[in-house]
Design a protein around this motif. Sequence first.
Motif, mmCIF file in Angstrom:
data_model
loop_
_atom_site.group_PDB
_atom_site.id
_atom_site.type_symbol
_atom_site.label_atom_id
_atom_site.label_comp_id
_atom_site.label_asym_id
_atom_site.label_seq_id
_atom_site.Cartn_x
_atom_site.Cartn_y
_atom_site.Cartn_z
ATOM 1 N N ALA A 22 -1.014 -5.712 -2.422
ATOM 2 C CA ALA A 22 -1.009 -5.740 -0.956
ATOM 3 C C ALA A 22 -0.137 -4.619 -0.416
ATOM 4 C CB ALA A 22 -0.497 -7.089 -0.459
ATOM 5 N N GLU A 23 -0.601 -4.001 0.652
ATOM 6 C CA GLU A 23 0.188 -2.989 1.359
ATOM 7 C C GLU A 23 1.182 -3.714 2.271
ATOM 8 O OE1 GLU A 23 -0.033 0.362 1.133
ATOM 9 O OE2 GLU A 23 -1.661 0.305 -0.332
ATOM 10 N N PRO A 24 2.289 -3.073 2.641
ATOM 11 C CA PRO A 24 3.238 -3.716 3.549
ATOM 12 C C PRO A 24 2.545 -4.193 4.830
ATOM 13 C CG PRO A 24 4.204 -1.731 2.636
ATOM 14 C CD PRO A 24 2.751 -1.741 2.221
ATOM 15 N N GLY A 25 2.780 -5.450 5.200
ATOM 16 C CA GLY A 25 2.215 -6.032 6.412
ATOM 17 C C GLY A 25 0.792 -6.519 6.286
ATOM 18 N N GLU A 26 0.167 -6.319 5.145
ATOM 19 C CA GLU A 26 -1.232 -6.705 4.953
ATOM 20 C C GLU A 26 -1.320 -8.161 4.480
ATOM 21 O OE1 GLU A 26 -4.937 -4.334 3.076
ATOM 22 O OE2 GLU A 26 -3.320 -4.750 1.654
ATOM 23 N N GLN A 27 -2.198 -8.924 5.101
ATOM 24 C CA GLN A 27 -2.419 -10.305 4.689
ATOM 25 C C GLN A 27 -3.159 -10.322 3.347
ATOM 26 O OE1 GLN A 27 -1.201 -13.031 6.147
ATOM 27 N NE2 GLN A 27 -0.202 -11.686 7.608
ATOM 28 N N PRO A 28 -2.880 -11.292 2.470
ATOM 29 C CA PRO A 28 -3.529 -11.321 1.157
ATOM 30 C C PRO A 28 -5.059 -11.308 1.208
ATOM 31 C CG PRO A 28 -1.675 -12.812 1.177
ATOM 32 C CD PRO A 28 -1.852 -12.331 2.594
ATOM 33 N N ALA A 29 -5.667 -12.052 2.126
ATOM 34 C CA ALA A 29 -7.130 -12.053 2.220
ATOM 35 C C ALA A 29 -7.646 -10.667 2.611
ATOM 36 C CB ALA A 29 -7.606 -13.104 3.217
ATOM 37 N N GLU A 30 -6.906 -9.972 3.469
ATOM 38 C CA GLU A 30 -7.287 -8.602 3.836
ATOM 39 C C GLU A 30 -7.202 -7.679 2.623
ATOM 40 O OE1 GLU A 30 -5.749 -8.570 8.483
ATOM 41 O OE2 GLU A 30 -4.389 -7.907 6.899
ATOM 42 N N THR A 31 -6.195 -7.900 1.793
ATOM 43 C CA THR A 31 -6.054 -7.101 0.571
ATOM 44 C C THR A 31 -7.266 -7.298 -0.324
ATOM 45 O OG1 THR A 31 -3.645 -7.298 0.665
ATOM 46 C CG2 THR A 31 -4.604 -6.643 -1.445
ATOM 47 N N ALA A 32 -7.703 -8.545 -0.473
ATOM 48 C CA ALA A 32 -8.874 -8.823 -1.310
ATOM 49 C C ALA A 32 -10.094 -8.067 -0.802
ATOM 50 C CB ALA A 32 -9.146 -10.328 -1.357
#
Length: 161
Positions: free
Chosen positions: A53-63
């Motif tokens: 995950a990038e800083p500030g990124e929600q886990p689902a967005e990372t997926a």
Amino acid sequence: MTTPDFIRAIRATAGHQLLLLPGVTAIVLDDRGRVLLGRRSDTGRWSVIGGIAEPGEQPAETAVREVYEETAVRCVPERVVLVQMLAPITYPNGDVCQFQDITFRCRATGGEARANDHESLEVAWFEVDALPPLEPFALDRIHRALRDEPAWFDVPAEIAE
């Protein structure tokens, strides 16, 4: 896996000491129940899709981001399959990391599966009963994603009391 710039910046001052990092794994299924896998450029082995995950990124967005970046497939996370702290890893350069992995079961919504970046040599859909050789990590997450019940680890007795 490419090291993100924010981790390179941390390593510049932290050296090789242990870093706790948020990792995400995406088990992507298509409408036929096939699993999306990528053959990694760093190991040459087939694996599930994932990343940091990038800083500030929600886990689902990372997926969603990682699946698209690596495979050109669009997906929607459907549920959390597993949250697990993995064992620390020491890389050849001496860097030590420990990943907290959040695994999502995702449904493919579009795109044409292909190697979409330098992290994958190839990308393909596989029938669950015809998977290529996979690491135990990947097999475990695929099997957990296919079950419809929550996946829990046994809690050690000393913690549960």
